[in-house]
Design a protein around this motif. Structure first.
Motif, PDB file in Angstrom:
ATOM      1  N   GLU A 194       0.829  -1.207   0.000  1.00 33.01           N
ATOM      2  CA  GLU A 194       0.000   0.000   0.000  1.00 33.01           C
ATOM      3  C   GLU A 194       0.865   1.259   0.000  1.00 33.01           C
ATOM      4  OE1 GLU A 194      -2.515  -0.399   3.352  1.00 33.01           O
ATOM      5  OE2 GLU A 194      -3.848  -1.889   2.418  1.00 33.01           O
ATOM      6  N   GLU A 195       1.940   1.240   0.813  1.00 33.46           N
ATOM      7  CA  GLU A 195       2.827   2.404   0.835  1.00 33.46           C
ATOM      8  C   GLU A 195       3.501   2.604  -0.519  1.00 33.46           C
ATOM      9  OE1 GLU A 195       5.492   1.686   4.001  1.00 33.46           O
ATOM     10  OE2 GLU A 195       4.006   2.056   5.599  1.00 33.46           O
ATOM     11  N   LYS A 196       3.897   1.484  -1.150  1.00 35.96           N
ATOM     12  CA  LYS A 196       4.520   1.585  -2.471  1.00 35.96           C
ATOM     13  C   LYS A 196       3.537   2.139  -3.499  1.00 35.96           C
ATOM     14  CE  LYS A 196       7.108  -1.186  -5.803  1.00 35.96           C
ATOM     15  NZ  LYS A 196       7.617  -2.543  -6.124  1.00 35.96           N
ATOM     16  N   GLU A 197       2.289   1.664  -3.433  1.00 30.07           N
ATOM     17  CA  GLU A 197       1.273   2.176  -4.353  1.00 30.07           C
ATOM     18  C   GLU A 197       1.014   3.659  -4.118  1.00 30.07           C
ATOM     19  OE1 GLU A 197      -2.199  -0.165  -4.037  1.00 30.07           O
ATOM     20  OE2 GLU A 197      -1.361  -1.897  -5.109  1.00 30.07           O
ATOM     21  N   LYS A 198       1.009   4.059  -2.832  1.00 25.47           N
ATOM     22  CA  LYS A 198       0.809   5.481  -2.543  1.00 25.47           C
ATOM     23  C   LYS A 198       1.947   6.321  -3.118  1.00 25.47           C
ATOM     24  CE  LYS A 198      -1.950   4.979   1.665  1.00 25.47           C
ATOM     25  NZ  LYS A 198      -1.999   5.217   3.128  1.00 25.47           N
ATOM     26  N   GLU A 199       3.182   5.802  -2.976  1.00 26.79           N
ATOM     27  CA  GLU A 199       4.327   6.533  -3.519  1.00 26.79           C
ATOM     28  C   GLU A 199       4.239   6.622  -5.043  1.00 26.79           C
ATOM     29  OE1 GLU A 199       7.818   8.704  -3.508  1.00 26.79           O
ATOM     30  OE2 GLU A 199       6.456   8.152  -1.864  1.00 26.79           O
ATOM     31  N   ARG A 213      -3.095   4.389  -6.799  1.00 25.82           N
ATOM     32  CA  ARG A 213      -2.303   4.189  -8.018  1.00 25.82           C
ATOM     33  C   ARG A 213      -3.192   3.782  -9.182  1.00 25.82           C
ATOM     34  NH1 ARG A 213       0.122  -0.310 -10.242  1.00 25.82           N
ATOM     35  NH2 ARG A 213       1.998   0.095 -11.490  1.00 25.82           N
ATOM     36  N   GLN A 214      -4.167   2.948  -8.916  1.00 22.30           N
ATOM     37  CA  GLN A 214      -5.058   2.491  -9.974  1.00 22.30           C
ATOM     38  C   GLN A 214      -5.870   3.655 -10.538  1.00 22.30           C
ATOM     39  OE1 GLN A 214      -4.936  -0.534 -11.102  1.00 22.30           O
ATOM     40  NE2 GLN A 214      -6.551  -0.307 -12.624  1.00 22.30           N
ATOM     41  N   SER A 239      -4.471   8.731 -16.201  1.00 24.71           N
ATOM     42  CA  SER A 239      -3.394   8.878 -17.187  1.00 24.71           C
ATOM     43  C   SER A 239      -3.775   8.234 -18.513  1.00 24.71           C
ATOM     44  CB  SER A 239      -2.118   8.259 -16.635  1.00 24.71           C
ATOM     45  OG  SER A 239      -1.080   8.327 -17.574  1.00 24.71           O
ATOM     46  N   LEU A 240      -4.407   7.060 -18.437  1.00 23.49           N
ATOM     47  CA  LEU A 240      -4.829   6.383 -19.663  1.00 23.49           C
ATOM     48  C   LEU A 240      -5.867   7.207 -20.411  1.00 23.49           C
ATOM     49  CD1 LEU A 240      -4.671   3.842 -21.405  1.00 23.49           C
ATOM     50  CD2 LEU A 240      -6.448   2.826 -19.969  1.00 23.49           C
ATOM     51  N   ILE A 241      -6.795   7.792 -19.667  1.00 26.35           N
ATOM     52  CA  ILE A 241      -7.822   8.631 -20.306  1.00 26.35           C
ATOM     53  C   ILE A 241      -7.176   9.841 -20.978  1.00 26.35           C
ATOM     54  CG2 ILE A 241      -9.803  10.118 -19.841  1.00 26.35           C
ATOM     55  CD1 ILE A 241     -10.581   8.117 -17.630  1.00 26.35           C
ATOM     56  N   GLU A 242      -6.200  10.458 -20.295  1.00 25.59           N
ATOM     57  CA  GLU A 242      -5.522  11.621 -20.877  1.00 25.59           C
ATOM     58  C   GLU A 242      -4.741  11.241 -22.130  1.00 25.59           C
ATOM     59  OE1 GLU A 242      -3.141  13.305 -17.882  1.00 25.59           O
ATOM     60  OE2 GLU A 242      -4.819  14.154 -16.738  1.00 25.59           O
ATOM     61  N   GLN A 243      -4.075  10.082 -22.084  1.00 25.84           N
ATOM     62  CA  GLN A 243      -3.344   9.637 -23.275  1.00 25.84           C
ATOM     63  C   GLN A 243      -4.294   9.409 -24.451  1.00 25.84           C
ATOM     64  OE1 GLN A 243      -1.073   6.224 -22.177  1.00 25.84           O
ATOM     65  NE2 GLN A 243       0.281   7.358 -20.763  1.00 25.84           N
ATOM     66  N   GLN A 244      -5.441   8.827 -24.143  1.00 31.51           N
ATOM     67  CA  GLN A 244      -6.427   8.633 -25.216  1.00 31.51           C
ATOM     68  C   GLN A 244      -6.888   9.977 -25.783  1.00 31.51           C
ATOM     69  OE1 GLN A 244      -9.496   6.251 -23.488  1.00 31.51           O
ATOM     70  NE2 GLN A 244      -8.331   4.320 -23.651  1.00 31.51           N
ATOM     71  N   LYS A 245      -7.109  10.946 -24.864  1.00 30.53           N
ATOM     72  CA  LYS A 245      -7.509  12.274 -25.332  1.00 30.53           C
ATOM     73  C   LYS A 245      -6.412  12.905 -26.178  1.00 30.53           C
ATOM     74  CE  LYS A 245     -10.721  13.483 -21.625  1.00 30.53           C
ATOM     75  NZ  LYS A 245     -10.991  14.417 -20.496  1.00 30.53           N
TER      76      LYS A 245
END
Length: 333
Positions: free
Chosen positions: A239-244, A274-275, A281-287
């Motif tokens: 969880e800490e890694k995902e938060k980072e 993170r998810q 990020s995926l939505i922005e890349q698609q845009k």
């Protein structure tokens, strides 16, 4: 004794002359029930005009209990409390124990109760004790009377001369019988001690097995707790890694919008993960891809229009140049 009822005679004979350690109470109990119903008026000359025998029953029950304990102590050295209580139907064992305490104080008998082992212990009695002497003498006298009835002695022989050999034989036989009984009692005592020792060993073995089972269960519990703590630690680290990673993605997301000169859309940082950032990020890349595709399509249309306009503008010039060249060639030729 000739003036009393038959029930009183019978109970007197049982308590004073009979030796029945296992059946004494069973024989006395019906007699006590009959005696409790006896009673009536005496003659007018008597100072007690009426009496009820039921008032003497409690004392007789106590006396029968004492006599039974005395006879049992002459036969047994140890006896289970439940077995002894079963021989005495008059009282609960707690009352019997109180009666025995008084009897021990008065030195009527010698016994003690071991509640830990659930047994009653009678002290050893010698075969030459006064009680056994009286019993042997009474038994010998009864046998001699029976012998005289079956085989009358010679009248010429004196009664004392005929009685002494018989008594010595009877006493010798009874002595042997009691020695054999003592041997049996000793063997029973040894067997009881062996059984008690075996029970103690079995109990100790059960305790050890139970302790082993408890130790195994405790070991398994500790291992499960350790495994659970390890999983929780790994989960916290993940969880800490995902938060980072989410924080880095958020910073990268904000940087991209700053480079474009735009303001990043608001994001709920309290529920940031993170998810979630990956999805954003995926939505922005698609845009971005869609914007680039739109720009390329627009640029292609613009280039197409420019090329078409260029051809339209160049067509008259090309025709004029062609005509000019034809004129020049004619002049040269």
């Amino acid at each position: 004794m000739s003036c009393v009822s038959q029930e009183v005679k019978d109970i007197y004979y049982l308590l004073e002359h009979e030796f029945l350690p296992s059946d004494l109470a069973l024989k006395v109990l019906p007699l006590l029930n009959k005696i409790s119903k006896l009673g009536g008026k005496f003659t007018f000359a008597s100072s007690v005009p009426e009496v009820q025998f039921s008032q003497y029953v409690p004392a007789l029950e106590k006396l029968a209990t004492l006599r039974l304990l005395q006879q049992v102590s002459n036969v047994y050295q140890t006896m289970k409390i439940d077995n002894l209580a079963g021989l005495i139907p008059f009282f609960d064992f707690s009352v019997v124990e109180k009666i025995s305490v008084d009897a021990v104080k008065q030195k009527f008998l010698s016994m003690k109760v071991d509640h830990m082992k659930n047994v009653v212990i009678f002290c050893k009695t010698s075969l030459e004790a006064d009680g056994l002497k009286d019993h042997l003498a009474s038994f010998a006298e009864q046998l001699n009377k029976a012998r005289q009835l079956i085989c009358p002695p010679d009248r010429k022989q004196s009664k004392l001369g005929a009685l002494l050999p018989t008594l010595s034989e009877v006493v010798a036989k009874e002595h042997k019988r009691l020695l054999a009984r003592k041997s049996i009692i000793e063997k029973r005592k040894e067997e009881q001690e062996r059984q008690l020792l075996e029970m103690e060993r079995e109990e100790e073995s059960k305790k050890l097995r139970l302790q082993k089972v408890n130790d195994e269960a405790e070991k398994i519990r500790l291992e499960k707790e350790s495994e659970l703590r390890r999983k929780q630690r790994i989960q916290r680290e993940m969880e800490e890694k995902e938060k980072e990673e989410a924080r880095l993605l958020l910073e990268e997301h904000e940087k991209r919008f700053k480079l474009k000169g735009k303001k990043a859309p608001p994001i709920d940082k309290a529920n940031l993960s993170r998810q979630t950032l990956l999805q954003i990020s995926l939505i922005e890349q698609q845009k971005q891809r869609q914007d680039i595709e739109k720009k390329l399509q627009k640029l292609a249309k613009t280039m197409d229009h420019l090329e078409r306009a260029k051809r339209e503008e160049a067509a008259p010039l090309i025709e004029a140049a062609y005509q000019q060249r034809l004129v020049e060639e004619r002049i040269l030729h």
